[in-house]
Enzyme design. Structure first.
Site: not given
Ligand code: AMP
Length: 617
Positions: A342, A346, A459
């Site tokens: 999805l 990092n 954030d």
């Molecule tokens: P993060 O590091 O938490 O910002 O996650 C990176 C990316 O993963 C996000 O920009 C979303 O595209 C995807 N993502 C994170 N959490 C979710 C979620 N609960 N449901 C769907 N996609 C997610």
């Protein structure tokens, strides 16, 4: 519909003509002094009360069939505010132009009308019974979706009323009315076979009288020559107050024997009780679409999916059976991980998956830690998990739990619409301003909840607002978040890290102090991103340049399509001193009022964004 004048300081709500005149007297009786009040006769209409040559004048403002507002014989305007603006420039038939608003004294709120309190109660009961919500989930649903639910309630409410008997003959109506006691005013409403026409049958002096209910081309209902209403239940409630041509008022509902549930006639004005048949959603809900609409099998138009219709509005643990299994650590064999990625960060990547609970399987997003990551990253991810585990709100991505197996995995609710900035950038031509206001209002509700729980996000940015669908946003990414101590109003970072400086308030950068007030600053930047359809804030400036830009008292410009009211809120969020900046309670309140005021305007009328655009040089 929410009251389109609710936000105007010179709007008094449902007050009598004499009361309006009292206010104008106290206001000084200058020529052109004016106020606005609700009109009881025409629902959704207003009365403009004003002074000229020491005399009072009262002009009814009708809400017209296409949703515009006009004084009889005058020009149409898209809202009461625009109408008043127009008459302040040109008398155009009034006794004189509007010169000075006679504002409500401080602390005085607009007086709710009979229909306002009834509508509020119906919305509450509708939400409670349709989605089986209670407590906070119920309150949040009402606040965030009132405009949409009101539309649903208004058009279908009569079908759920005990006085509504459906398609029965005149003879059957008489049989039902003559059975049992026959007090004056006992009534029922029935549908006539021919093209969805209706009839009202009413007892007076032990005799039943029948009245045709006209349904004109624009969809308004009235008894012949009577006042016109948008809905049948409004017509009935009005006729309880005023016979309006009937031989007698409507008084006691003759209950429909075929209606399931406990049938208690609604009592005016505030104690509406809905039969339990409201428990079934009125619409046919199909599978979830990313754009937030249900597919429509008959092609008669799309039906809007509300957050409460989705599986992620309430916590998967809101079911007490499931709650028994709630633990921070999840069993690996209950988790199925898909290969679909999805997104990535990092720490590793986010994968799609399914989590098996006691009674159901739910779609989840799984943050998978890269195996070569060192211990500190693992600790950080556990901290994020511990924070998220304490939060439960419809506008925050909930954490289901943590799974320690081939790698450390954080299992969260799925928000498949992706980040807000990317979504808006890709749908620039399709998304209306009111859709953005609706989503940003939901973000403000999630942030208000965080503030109340004494958490700081640190954030908040459009990239960290994930969409469930086009009309449902959730705050995510609690990687930097902190729980504040009971007596602390801020968190002090010992050292500066890899920080999103463009989203940070001055006190974060200068003193490393983080609070809900600094989250408010970030909320302002997030609003700017949203109303700019996902553009990057502060153009090509680097972090340190942004700091000196802010220090010079400068702020980002109003995005092109952004309503003036929303830019003004952003500016408040960017108040330099945190002590003077509003908190999320105030921010949510401001955006809510604006959201309700634009939701009350006709859907195909001018978009509020157009006004801001037109005002630009
Ligand atoms: P993060 O590091 O938490 O910002 O996650 C990176 C990316 O993963 C996000 O920009 C979303 O595209 C995807 N993502 C994170 N959490 C979710 C979620 N609960 N449901 C769907 N996609 C997610």
């Amino acid at each position: 519909m929410p009251d389109a004048a609710a936000h105007l300081p010179f709007y008094y709500g449902s007050i009598a003509r004499s009361e309006a005149e009292e206010h104008l007297k106290l206001g000084g009786m200058a020529d052109g002094l004016f106020l606005l009040r609700q009109c009881l006769r025409s629902l959704g209409g207003y009365v403009l009360s004003m002074v000229c040559d020491l005399q009072f004048y009262h002009y009814p403002i009708e809400r017209q069939l296409n949703g515009t507002y006009a004084i009889l014989g005058g020009k149409a305007h898209c809202g009461p505010e625009e109408l008043c603006e127009f008459y302040s420039k040109d008398a155009d038939g009034l006794c004189c132009p509007l010169r000075k608003p006679c504002n409500r004294p401080s602390g005085v709120e607009p007086q709710p009308g009979v229909f306002d309190s009834m509508r509020d109660n119906m919305v509450r009961e509708y939400v409670r019974q349709t989605w089986k919500l209670e407590g906070d989930a119920l309150e949040q649903a009402i606040i965030s979706q009132a405009p949409q639910v009101e539309k649903l309630v208004a058009t279908t409410a009569h079908e759920r009323m005990p006085w509504y008997h459906g398609n029965i003959s005149r003879e059957e109506a008489e049989r039902r009315l003559y059975s049992g006691a026959q007090p004056d005013g006992k009534f029922l409403l029935r549908e006539k076979k021919e093209n969805r026409a209706y009839a009202l049958s009413l007892v007076y002096g032990k005799t039943v009288y029948h009245y045709r209910v006209d349904h004109d081309k624009s969809g308004k209902y009235s008894i012949p020559e009577g006042t016109k209403f948008d809905t049948l239940w409004q017509l009935v409630e009005y006729l309880k107050l005023k016979p309006d041509g009937l031989i007698f008022y409507l008084r006691e509902a003759c209950p429909n024997p075929n209606m399931p549930g406990e049938l208690r006639p609604p009592t005016m004005p505030a104690q509406i009780s809905l039969p339990s048949s409201w428990a079934q959603p009125l619409r046919n809900l199909g599978p979830l679409n990313a754009d937030g609409y249900t597919p429509d099998p008959v092609g008669a138009g799309k039906s809007r999916l509300l957050p409460m219709d989705t599986s992620v509005y309430e916590s998967p643990y809101s079911d007490p059976e499931e709650l028994k299994d709630k633990k921070l650590f999840l069993k690996r064999d209950h988790l199925m991980i898909d290969e679909v990625e999805l997104g990535a960060g990092n720490f590793g990547c986010v994968k799609k998956g399914v989590y098996k609970m006691r009674k159901k399987q739910i779609d989840v997003a799984i943050k998978v830690l890269k195996s070569n990551n060192e211990k500190t990253v693992k600790d950080e991810m556990m901290k994020e998990a511990q924070i998220m585990h304490q939060l439960d709100n419809p506008y925050i991505v909930r954490m289901i739990g943590v799974c320690e197996a081939e790698s450390l995995m954080l299992v969260m609710e799925m928000a498949s619409g992706g980040p807000l900035n990317r979504f808006l950038a890709s749908k620039k031509d399709e998304i209306t301003t009111s859709n953005i206001v609706e989503l940003m209002h939901q973000v403000s509700m999630g942030m208000k909840y965080l503030e109340e729980k004494n958490f700081v996000h640190r954030d908040l940015a459009a990239r960290n607002v994930l969409l469930v669908n086009q009309h449902y946003a959730k705050i995510s990414d609690f990687g930097l978040s902190k729980a504040l101590g009971a007596d602390d109003s801020y968190y002090k970072a010992r050292t500066a890290g890899k920080w999103p400086l463009k989203w940070y308030a001055p006190e974060c950068i200068l003193f490393h102090k983080f609070s809900s007030k600094s989250d408010v600053w970030s909320y302002g930047v997030t609003m700017w991103e949203a109303f700019s359809f996902g553009q990057k804030p502060y153009k090509k400036m680097k972090g340190p340049e942004v700091i000196s830009f802010i220090e010079q008292g400068k702020r980002m410009d109003c995005p092109q399509e952004c309503p003036a009211e929303m830019y003004s809120l952003m500016q408040q969020c960017w108040t330099y001193r945190w002590e003077e900046r509003p908190g999320f309670v105030a921010v949510e309140n401001t955006i809510r009022s604006y959201y309700y005021s634009i939701a009350a305007k006709p859907e195909n009328g001018p978009d509020p964004g157009d006004r801001a655009k037109a005002a630009l040089p």
